[in-house]
Design an enzyme around this catalytic site. Structure first.
Site, short mmCIF file in Angstrom:
data_model
loop_
_atom_site.label_atom_id
_atom_site.label_comp_id
_atom_site.label_asym_id
_atom_site.label_seq_id
_atom_site.Cartn_x
_atom_site.Cartn_y
_atom_site.Cartn_z
N LYS A 52 52.30 41.82 86.69
CA LYS A 52 52.30 40.35 86.67
C LYS A 52 53.68 39.79 87.04
CE LYS A 52 50.51 36.50 84.01
NZ LYS A 52 49.85 36.05 82.79
N GLU B 85 54.83 27.35 85.55
CA GLU B 85 54.84 28.81 85.74
C GLU B 85 54.05 29.53 84.64
OE1 GLU B 85 55.51 31.58 87.12
OE2 GLU B 85 56.65 31.06 88.91
#
Length: 214
Positions: free
Chosen positions: A44, A168
């Protein structure tokens, strides 16, 4: 005063993580080992080549750089075959509504994503025209937590970093926003994104009023 919002793509506006996972899993199977969802957590917010290194580490495989480049291209081919089938109903809840509200309040909007496939995804989701600037993996060389992608976004929007808010879902992305001197809203959980100025579970929890109070 906030003049612009910069959005990461994956995990914020759309969830392409599952397509990345399926593509990496397919590549692992071709190489003869299993790649699990738990393994996928390690990828990720990480660049494609670094992701490949982690994948090969999991499979206990070593190879030359030239072969790695071939595998990275193969993985991307798998991924692109999935994303070219995407539809607008895959936009995450609240994203379209929030972006529309920002537009109505004269807030500039940019995409700041490491993905080299960002334009393809935006086109498939019919979102391209909403963005005043798109900074993707074809325009930057440094990966998050380096702030390059967001600083370039601010530059293209002609605003100062301090006038920007970044959205984000990855820790490295939050760090990139802060390193660039920007406010940051984390999309996820406080235990992972605690350094952000505000953490919400998704853009469906955002509105212009909340943004103004940052």
């Amino acid at each position: 005063m906030i003049k612009a919002c910069l959005f990461d793509l994956d995990g914020v506006i759309v969830d392409t993580a599952r397509y990345h996972f399926i593509a990496w899993k397919a590549l692992a199977e071709e190489l003869g080992f299993e790649f699990t969802e738990k393994d996928n957590e390690r990828l990720k917010g990480v660049s494609r080549m670094r992701s490949l290194d982690i994948l090969l580490e999991i499979g206990n495989i070593e190879m030359e750089q030239e072969k790695k480049e071939e595998l990275a291209t193969r993985k991307n081919d798998h991924y692109r075959s999935f994303i070219t089938q995407m539809k607008p109903d895959e936009i995450l809840p609240g994203a379209t509504e929030f972006i529309k509200e920002l537009k109505e309040n004269n807030i500039k909007i940019a995409l700041g994503s490491a993905s080299k496939n960002a334009m393809t995804i935006l086109d498939r989701l019919q979102l391209t025209d909403w963005f005043d600037a798109v900074v993707d993996g074809t325009k930057v060389s440094k990966a998050k937590p380096d702030p390059e992608v967001f600083l370039k976004g601010a530059e293209e929007l002609n605003v100062l970093p301090g006038e920007c808010v970044v959205f984000e879902d990855a820790e490295a992305g939050v760090e990139a926003a802060l390193a660039g001197g920007m406010k940051c809203v984390g999309i996820g959980t406080p235990d992972v994104l605690g350094k952000a100025h505000l953490v919400v579970s998704g853009l469906h929890e955002m509105n212009f009023d909340k943004l103004s109070k940052l």
